[in-house]
Enzyme design. Sequence first.
Site, mmCIF file in Angstrom:
data_model
loop_
_atom_site.group_PDB
_atom_site.id
_atom_site.type_symbol
_atom_site.label_atom_id
_atom_site.label_comp_id
_atom_site.label_asym_id
_atom_site.label_seq_id
_atom_site.Cartn_x
_atom_site.Cartn_y
_atom_site.Cartn_z
ATOM 1 N N ARG A 115 -30.597 66.431 69.207
ATOM 2 C CA ARG A 115 -29.699 65.867 68.616
ATOM 3 C C ARG A 115 -28.928 64.919 69.641
ATOM 4 N NH1 ARG A 115 -31.201 66.510 64.375
ATOM 5 N NH2 ARG A 115 -30.376 67.741 62.778
ATOM 6 N N GLU A 161 -26.165 57.467 65.614
ATOM 7 C CA GLU A 161 -27.055 57.013 64.692
ATOM 8 C C GLU A 161 -26.470 56.521 63.463
ATOM 9 O OE1 GLU A 161 -29.737 60.306 65.841
ATOM 10 O OE2 GLU A 161 -30.311 60.492 63.578
ATOM 11 N N HIS A 203 -35.391 58.540 64.597
ATOM 12 C CA HIS A 203 -35.076 60.105 64.163
ATOM 13 C C HIS A 203 -36.264 60.221 63.470
ATOM 14 C CE1 HIS A 203 -32.032 63.212 63.490
ATOM 15 N NE2 HIS A 203 -33.427 63.508 63.357
#
Length: 319
Positions: free
Chosen positions: A238, A267, A285
């Site tokens: 994360r 993000e 991601h």
Amino acid sequence: MTRPKVVVTRRWPQEIEERLATTFDVTLNETDRPYGKGELIAALQEADAVLPTVSDRLGAELFANGVRAKILGNYGVGYNHIDVVAAKAAGIVVTNTPAVLTDATADLAMTLLLMCARRASEGERELRSGKWTGWRPTHLCGTQVTGKTIGIIGMGRIGQAMARRCHHGFGMEVAFYDSQPVSVPGVPARQLPMVEDVLAAADFVSLHCPGGGENVHLINERRLGCMKQSAFLINTARGDIVEENALIDALERGIIAGAGLDVFEAEPVIPPALTGREDVVLLPHLGSATSETRIAMGMRVISNLTAFFEGRTPPDAVN
Ligand code: DGY
């Protein structure tokens, strides 16, 4: 019998959406843009189940004015984007999708590690921009991976899968930190007492702990300073685990050699100070992004919903 009303906040693989629609009264987000706060509140107030992803922020304020939803079936293993305590107080069960994305995520961590070590992004950028002038002995020399030490922070399923790849695939020594005693079957991994010990021992540090809570900014200026100057930081966990400004500063000052990042603090906004650097590999991601995994994640959400609406405890309840 009326079918439970389900809102899916982003588009899912088609076969999973179709499967979901065989049992539930499904509303899809046709635009596939992230819902705003108002749309999430409306979903919580109108549906029996909401199926969010990491791109949805479900803070306590969303549950404050009463909700109809009884279950949040998160499409993903990480759930630090959901206030699970507030959800529980509002009578909502939260579930996630563990196990099915372990290998895909460890594969991506390994990809980032190798790309950092072998300067793969730099090389590709050079080639695509027409600047490659041909082979030469001193061209884009990276760092050997085989036989080096991997430091793993968080030895859960994904950390262990990463340890196996590093040890069996690349003959790496494995050192790790976890708050619980862990043994890694088939891998001679050394559990060290402090995060700092692992950072100091490792040539590559890979983060596999959950985000949120006490792990926010676990990797800060002081801890980056514990790493070897030649070491690389890999994050597929994360974004909030790493204090991004401290990382940028550490790269700027040569405190560490580089970083491979699949997740970011805000993000999809990425600081230009990162995108402008050659010594970082940046991915959008993609940890769980294989077709097989995304289908398996959807199936896992469906089994949680099915259990819940049949009056059983969902297998992956987290609150
Ligand atoms: C996960 O499963 O946590 C992925 O990061 C997507 O949310």
